[in-house]
Design a protein around this motif. Sequence first.
Motif, PDB file in Angstrom:
ATOM      1  N   ALA A  98      12.884   3.467   9.015  1.00 24.57           N
ATOM      2  CA  ALA A  98      11.747   2.458   9.238  1.00 24.57           C
ATOM      3  C   ALA A  98      10.758   2.989   8.396  1.00 24.57           C
ATOM      4  CB  ALA A  98      11.600   2.914  10.225  1.00 24.57           C
ATOM      5  N   VAL A  99      10.115   4.153   8.045  1.00 28.47           N
ATOM      6  CA  VAL A  99       9.056   4.535   6.897  1.00 28.47           C
ATOM      7  C   VAL A  99       9.723   4.275   5.108  1.00 28.47           C
ATOM      8  CG1 VAL A  99       7.831   5.882   6.409  1.00 28.47           C
ATOM      9  CG2 VAL A  99       8.662   6.314   8.400  1.00 28.47           C
ATOM     10  N   GLN A 134       9.138   0.371   4.550  1.00 27.09           N
ATOM     11  CA  GLN A 134       7.525   0.137   4.148  1.00 27.09           C
ATOM     12  C   GLN A 134       7.499   0.347   2.949  1.00 27.09           C
ATOM     13  OE1 GLN A 134       7.938  -2.442   6.776  1.00 27.09           O
ATOM     14  NE2 GLN A 134       5.536  -2.152   6.750  1.00 27.09           N
ATOM     15  N   LEU A 135       7.609   1.158   3.087  1.00 30.00           N
ATOM     16  CA  LEU A 135       7.204   2.551   1.454  1.00 30.00           C
ATOM     17  C   LEU A 135       7.785   1.149   0.423  1.00 30.00           C
ATOM     18  CD1 LEU A 135       7.807   6.127   2.655  1.00 30.00           C
ATOM     19  CD2 LEU A 135       6.159   5.329   1.566  1.00 30.00           C
ATOM     20  N   PHE A 140       5.907  -1.888  -0.074  1.00 31.35           N
ATOM     21  CA  PHE A 140       5.306  -1.652  -0.810  1.00 31.35           C
ATOM     22  C   PHE A 140       5.543  -1.490  -2.152  1.00 31.35           C
ATOM     23  CE2 PHE A 140       0.896   0.860  -0.069  1.00 31.35           C
ATOM     24  CZ  PHE A 140       0.315  -0.696  -1.132  1.00 31.35           C
ATOM     25  N   LEU A 195       2.557   7.506  -3.713  1.00 31.62           N
ATOM     26  CA  LEU A 195       3.319   6.132  -3.887  1.00 31.62           C
ATOM     27  C   LEU A 195       4.651   6.612  -3.931  1.00 31.62           C
ATOM     28  CD1 LEU A 195       4.502   3.977  -1.581  1.00 31.62           C
ATOM     29  CD2 LEU A 195       4.224   2.536  -2.876  1.00 31.62           C
ATOM     30  N   THR A 204       5.822  10.283  -2.449  1.00 29.20           N
ATOM     31  CA  THR A 204       6.350  10.039  -0.610  1.00 29.20           C
ATOM     32  C   THR A 204       7.411   9.172  -0.618  1.00 29.20           C
ATOM     33  OG1 THR A 204       4.136  10.010  -0.309  1.00 29.20           O
ATOM     34  CG2 THR A 204       5.628   9.792   1.468  1.00 29.20           C
TER      35      THR A 204
END
Lengths: 227, 227
Positions: A87-88, A91-92, A95, A151, A154
Amino acid sequence: MTSRPEDTDRTFPAGIAARLRREILTGELPPGSALKERDNAQRLGVSRTPLREAVRILGQEGLVTLRPLRSPVVADPSLAEVLDEIAVLRQLEIFSGGLACQNATPEEVELIAALAADVAAHHATGDKVDVFDQDMRMHTAIADAAHNAALSRTYREYLARLWRVRFVSARERADAPRVLADHQDMIAALRARDSQRMTAAIASHLDGMVRNVTRHFQNREGNARQP
Amino acid sequence: MTSRPEDTDRTFPAGIAARLRREILTGELPPGSALKERDNAQRLGVSRTPLREAVRILGQEGLVTLRPLRSPVVADPSLAEVLDEIAVLRQLEIFSGGLACQNATPEEVELIAALAADVAAHHATGDKVDVFDQDMRMHTAIADAAHNAALSRTYREYLARLWRVRFVSARERADAPRVLADHQDMIAALRARDSQRMTAAIASHLDGMVRNVTRHFQNREGNARQP
DNA sequence: AATCGGGGTATGGTATACCAAAATCCGAAA
DNA sequence: TTTCGGATTTTGGTATACCATACCCCGATT
């Protein structure tokens, strides 16, 4: 033996970490197994100090679990934990995709397209590990094209952390057509600077990952239960 | 001295890291200064081994920069790097906020409200460092209420990494009213399970952070240039 | 006077010895 | 036979000694 760190070396602790990482990702060190400092240090021909540091690096990456005063163990995440991570990652990646549509240079777009072509070309032929590396390179190229260093960093972390689950999930069933179609869609979106379309393609891509991983865990549930 | 780590201790390397972190964040260890292993180990009354580990932790957090075969130095990120990190933090926090509106238990909501009240109460009185810790606790509580372990972890990382810039930026000018209003807004959104409003409050919060940080860097530019 | 080179020193990297806590094993008692 | 307790072993944590490399200062040479 006073050790001869001449062979597969590179700045040492990082090199040790790389070796252990590969052993974990390939399953030579199965999930749940303990990483005893003395044993592994001797096995790899180094002392405990750099090995310790390597283990901490892997701990940070989430590949091993550190427990105070206890042997670190190879991580064995639950389905819920993996889905959280995905899920994370979603999002990354969304983005990244949006920023890439906005900031990518034409050269970067073509590089990404070339990497996607590599993935498509090697998909049938090459071994799975190589294809996965190709795939990872393509996706990190998109993240890089967002021109946001934090970004990228990560995003890479999450991709690495999920590498193993994705790998063991994907080799059960090949849904290559969808994956490759998603890639083409992403590139088209990038060329058109269409972040809506990019988001859709990425969402489809990640949905596929969720399906694969979920199915993998369910299959595993049906099979052997280790003692 | 064989050392007696009885005072401010806690699992040791983590404790050392906490001390060093505080010294960095308060500016006792200014950006760019070298962290010599022997000196700091003796100063803190521990041996080099745990100090090393502490430095690696801080390196991972981005507070110090590690260079092979050179003394680690206290990090001194550029405005561009910080803004990149804030951009990622914004995405993570918006994602957290949305999930929290969806998943938070009533108890968690009240906990968050209580933490926000603490921040507001200590804002005038207590020392800045404590207030910042309070603030961090409140925001991480929101992230926890999203019920996504990976997200919590990564969010905490970013918050910690940005701690110092936020701190030095915030103490130049107090925009306390807006910050506290944002907090109230977030809690109201949480209670109403209104993720739209939550997103708006978070965006306002982060915009403020961007303004503060940007102004701070511009002021610093106008002032001394260290050799 | 400026620059290049060499040797000494400061410093991070690695190995190892020592310590304390945890786990394990074994025997005695019930 | 089972269980409880203590001694032994295993193992991670810490301190320290040793090594290699990068830095720095000073003198010799141009």
